[in-house]
Write an enzyme that holds these catalytic residues in place. Sequence first.
Site, PDB file in Angstrom:
ATOM      1  N   ASP A 193       0.868  -1.175   0.000  1.00 56.83           N
ATOM      2  CA  ASP A 193       0.000   0.000   0.000  1.00 56.83           C
ATOM      3  C   ASP A 193       0.910   1.231   0.000  1.00 56.83           C
ATOM      4  OD1 ASP A 193      -1.710   2.129   0.531  1.00 56.83           O
ATOM      5  OD2 ASP A 193      -2.941   0.997   1.940  1.00 56.83           O
ATOM      6  N   TYR A 218      -5.321  11.153  -3.784  1.00 58.00           N
ATOM      7  CA  TYR A 218      -5.734  12.424  -3.190  1.00 58.00           C
ATOM      8  C   TYR A 218      -4.770  12.967  -2.152  1.00 58.00           C
ATOM      9  CZ  TYR A 218      -7.799   8.920  -0.037  1.00 58.00           C
ATOM     10  OH  TYR A 218      -8.011   7.825   0.768  1.00 58.00           O
TER      11      TYR A 218
END
Length: 407
Positions: A193, A218
């Site tokens: 991740d 984001y």
Amino acid sequence: MEAVEAMDAADPLQHFRDEFVLRDGLIYLDGNSLGALPKATLERIQQTVLQEWGQGLITSWTEAEWIEAPRRIGDKIAQLIGAEAGEVVACDSTSVNIFKALSAALSLKSDRTVMLTEAGNFPTDGYMMQGLAKFGGAAYEFKAVPRDRLFDALNDDVAVLLLTHVHYKTAAMHDMAEVTRRAHDAGALVVWDLSHSTGAVEVDLNGANADFAVGCGYKYLNGGPGAPAFLYAAKRHHHAQPILSGWFGHARPFGFEEDYEAAAGIDRFQCGTPPILGMAALESGVDQILRADPAAVRQKSIGLVELLIKEMEPLCKEFGFDLSSPTNPTQLGSHVAYSHPNAYAMVQALKARDVIGDFRTPDTIRFGITPLYLRFTDMVEAARRLRLVCEQREWERAEYQTLAAVT
């Protein structure tokens, strides 16, 4: 202060700050949760809405190359994470992509049953593993162990190890190459991740022989709230079978065939229709950070972090802040975490003084370090404003004691 101002003057990335929408006086230390708005994105979104959607309508899927956006943006992100063209696709959300990557890894390790992660990993990573374990009934098992026991837990039952490269709370950074090697030696695959890594620290997936990776758009990519995420799959794993078999992952999505046939290559990891407005904003942010020298970004990140830690040292002694992050820059991502018994109220009081950080339960204050728009003088000023909050006990105000829906 003159020495710190000189650091800003010598900063090779200083010109990027003017490319963002940032009001005067604001010190934004939460770009590790939501990146600031690039000015170029305003024009890009206006073009996408008024011209491509408003005038081109459905023809823009081909004429404005909407249909190519997931692969095109994925290839751009690949340059930031040490991947090749055709190994990354921009699509869906981080959580959905974690589910896809995990299920793809499990399809390649059908003789193994355990999905392993570290205790305290970002919750959605564990939630996806738990969901897959429940979906598979007795076929799969979810297991979380302390960070220092990960290698001991890599036994013959482990199919896939899922780790966040830079820890979401502490910013402690795994040695990707070493962890991947140890997992492979044990016969397991790894899903990384990269949500707190991409655009902030240098990543070399192929150099580490990584299997799969996911990340959001984001944070440091400045793609906007809820921006599309991305998924990486090493080319050697492009025959894997992710469970989510949506129509954009079909070999011929506009053939409208009854039966599913997975697309070749990275396209099989697509699922639903690409969110074009979000894709446009994400591509604008990615284009911007691709103009920055990755080595300069990392060097400035380390410099900002080290300065903030230095400025916080007196506050730690006087007001009870406790550094939760590593001090070795080779082991640290691009945010700094402190624990404090009144962490939530401290963060709210700081916001009133136009310093925006964030709180993570139960007692963590995080300061995100975004090299493209933060200055060295911001680190000094942020610590000065926090001192005022502490000296004047502003965190004791009643309005700062109740947790908001978003912290």
